[in-house]
Design a protein around this motif. Structure first.
Motif, PDB file in Angstrom:
ATOM      1  N   ASP A  36       0.840  -1.210   0.000  1.00  0.00           N
ATOM      2  CA  ASP A  36       0.000   0.000   0.000  1.00  0.00           C
ATOM      3  C   ASP A  36       0.872   1.257   0.000  1.00  0.00           C
ATOM      4  O   ASP A  36       0.555   2.242  -0.676  1.00  0.00           O
ATOM      5  N   VAL A  37       1.959   1.234   0.775  1.00  0.00           N
ATOM      6  CA  VAL A  37       2.859   2.393   0.831  1.00  0.00           C
ATOM      7  C   VAL A  37       3.458   2.663  -0.544  1.00  0.00           C
ATOM      8  O   VAL A  37       3.477   3.807  -1.020  1.00  0.00           O
ATOM      9  N   ARG A  38       3.934   1.619  -1.189  1.00  0.00           N
ATOM     10  CA  ARG A  38       4.574   1.801  -2.506  1.00  0.00           C
ATOM     11  C   ARG A  38       3.564   2.336  -3.530  1.00  0.00           C
ATOM     12  O   ARG A  38       3.877   3.251  -4.301  1.00  0.00           O
ATOM     13  N   GLU A  39       2.355   1.768  -3.517  1.00  0.00           N
ATOM     14  CA  GLU A  39       1.345   2.210  -4.483  1.00  0.00           C
ATOM     15  C   GLU A  39       0.857   3.631  -4.172  1.00  0.00           C
ATOM     16  O   GLU A  39       0.613   4.433  -5.086  1.00  0.00           O
ATOM     17  N   ALA A  40       0.716   3.934  -2.881  1.00  0.00           N
ATOM     18  CA  ALA A  40       0.293   5.285  -2.496  1.00  0.00           C
ATOM     19  C   ALA A  40       1.345   6.317  -2.899  1.00  0.00           C
ATOM     20  O   ALA A  40       1.011   7.423  -3.340  1.00  0.00           O
TER      21      ALA A  40
END
Length: 426
Positions: A185-189
């Protein structure tokens, strides 16, 4: 559940939703005080200082120019701090100022890395304008706030080489809390936030289209071509977000103990679909826990100082600037300089021996600028200084200590201001 007195509850309203009572404030009832504190009002406080343009960038080998630029930044930062302290002390809309202070600690951003007092003031103005309204609007503004972008490396975040710092802290510290997102989620956000850029010579951020990753992303189980704004909406729509945000407000304004489940449910209901912060404050004030004697909070140094200045009717500009800043640094808290993105400590961390010594020095300096008349002419000076500071009552131990310095009113005021009954909002 035991409850503090009505006068104590009014004083607590001023402590928690403002920066402490001024003379006469405790003569009003709880309902009238709450209505007055939360009433929407025009921003009638002193306007922000005109800091002038940012210093020119010195050459790498130009030491004199570097010193000049550093001195200019320091002077601008000093003006910004003094202006904000003055607002805290003089404002008639204390809750707006207190919530601005809360959001400054929540979206903790430091001038020490931003190196632009103008952008710090711009962020401050945004938090003041939106801080008592919808959290949705505030969060949308913060995700593209220039100071926050510089603080959390937003300028390094571009398509093909995303920087995860802002995305991670936004979910972990600002909106969701630990354990409610994954590393994916962090990478995509981070990809959703690519392209936003801040410049110290401007006051707004801009989206550079060629740096933004337009490919679809998958965040928190949802697929889409997320942008900064739709990412915010996605995160705030998660069921974990409201309890997290409201828990942070409760922690700073009510108690270090988390709200019980039934209380939290009522706060979430008040927060509602509009994520209304003023409605949450009203709901907090209606909770029996707000009047619980156990709901005591150690005042942060800035809260303590602003409250003392309000009680004594002393404006920061009348004090010696070096003494003022030495006191704040000695206590460990200067506005616009939180130690990390996690913000400042809470509770007993402010009651160290060294912080206590700095507090007493600063209290003596403030007391020397106060009008001693109300205490000097009183038959019972110890009681009078309690009334002056809005203290509910002194313990026998504190009474005895204050009686020992009652012959000199400035000393009496300074020692009283450092007593537990004043340093802690009981």
């Amino acid at each position: 559940m035991a409850a503090i007195t009505e006068r104590g509850a009014v004083r607590r309203l001023h402590d928690r939703f403002g920066f402490g009572p001024r003379q006469g404030d405790l003569d009003r009832g709880f309902a009238e005080t709450l209505t007055g504190l939360l009433a929407p009002g025009a921003d009638a406080g002193p306007p922000p200082p005109q800091l002038g343009p940012p210093p020119e960038r010195p050459g790498k080998k130009d030491e004199a120019a570097k010193k000049q630029a550093a001195a200019q930044l320091k002077e601008q930062a000093t003006q910004a701090v003094l202006w904000w302290l003055d607002r805290m002390v003089t404002t008639e809309h204390a809750s707006a100022e207190r919530l601005t202070w809360f959001w400054h600690g929540h979206f903790a951003t430091s001038e020490q890395k931003v190196r632009s007092p103008r952008l710090m003031l711009a962020q401050n103005q945004t938090q003041r304008a939106l801080g008592m309204g919808s959290f949705t609007a505030l969060a949308r503004a913060m995700i593209v706030d220039p100071a926050l972008l510089l603080w959390l490396d937003g300028n390094k975040n571009k398509a093909g080489s995303p920087n995860e710092n802002l995305a991670r802290e936004f979910m972990e510290l600002f909106t969701l809390g630990v354990g409610h997102y994954t590393e994916d989620d962090v990478r995509e956000a981070a990809r959703a936030l690519t392209g936003w850029s801040a410049d110290r010579d401007a006051t707004t951020a801009k989206l550079v289209a060629k740096r933004h990753d337009t490919a679809p992303k998958r965040i928190l189980g949802r697929d889409g071509d997320f942008t900064a704004q739709s990412f915010v909406d996605l995160v705030l729509g998660r069921p974990e977000s409201a309890p997290f945000v409201l828990g942070r407000i409760w922690f700073r304004l009510v108690s270090s103990s988390p709200p019980p489940a039934d209380v939290l449910n009522r706060l979430v209901a008040a927060y509602g679909a509009n994520r209304d912060i003023t409605a949450v404050l009203k709901a907090i004030a209606a909770e029996p826990a707000f009047r619980d004697p156990a709901s005591a909070l150690v005042k942060q140094p800035v809260e303590w100082l602003a409250g003392l200045l309000r009680a004594l009717g002393v404006r920061p500009g009348s004090l010696d600037g070096k003494e003022l800043f030495a006191g704040l640094r000695g206590m460990g808290q200067v506005p616009f300089e939180p130690p990390s993105v996690g913000g400042w400590a809470a509770g007993g961390a402010w009651l160290t021996t060294s912080a206590g010594a700095a507090r007493l020095r600063l209290a003596r300096h403030v007391a020397a600028h106060a009008d001693p008349g109300a205490v000097a002419g009183a038959r019972d000076r110890v009681a009078a200084v309690g009334d002056l500071l809005g203290v509910d009552g002194w313990s026998e131990r504190t009474k005895n200590a204050l009686a020992g310095v009652a012959g000199t009113v400035p000393d009496l005021i300074a020692v009283a201001a450092c007593a537990p009954e004043y340093a802690v909002s009981g």
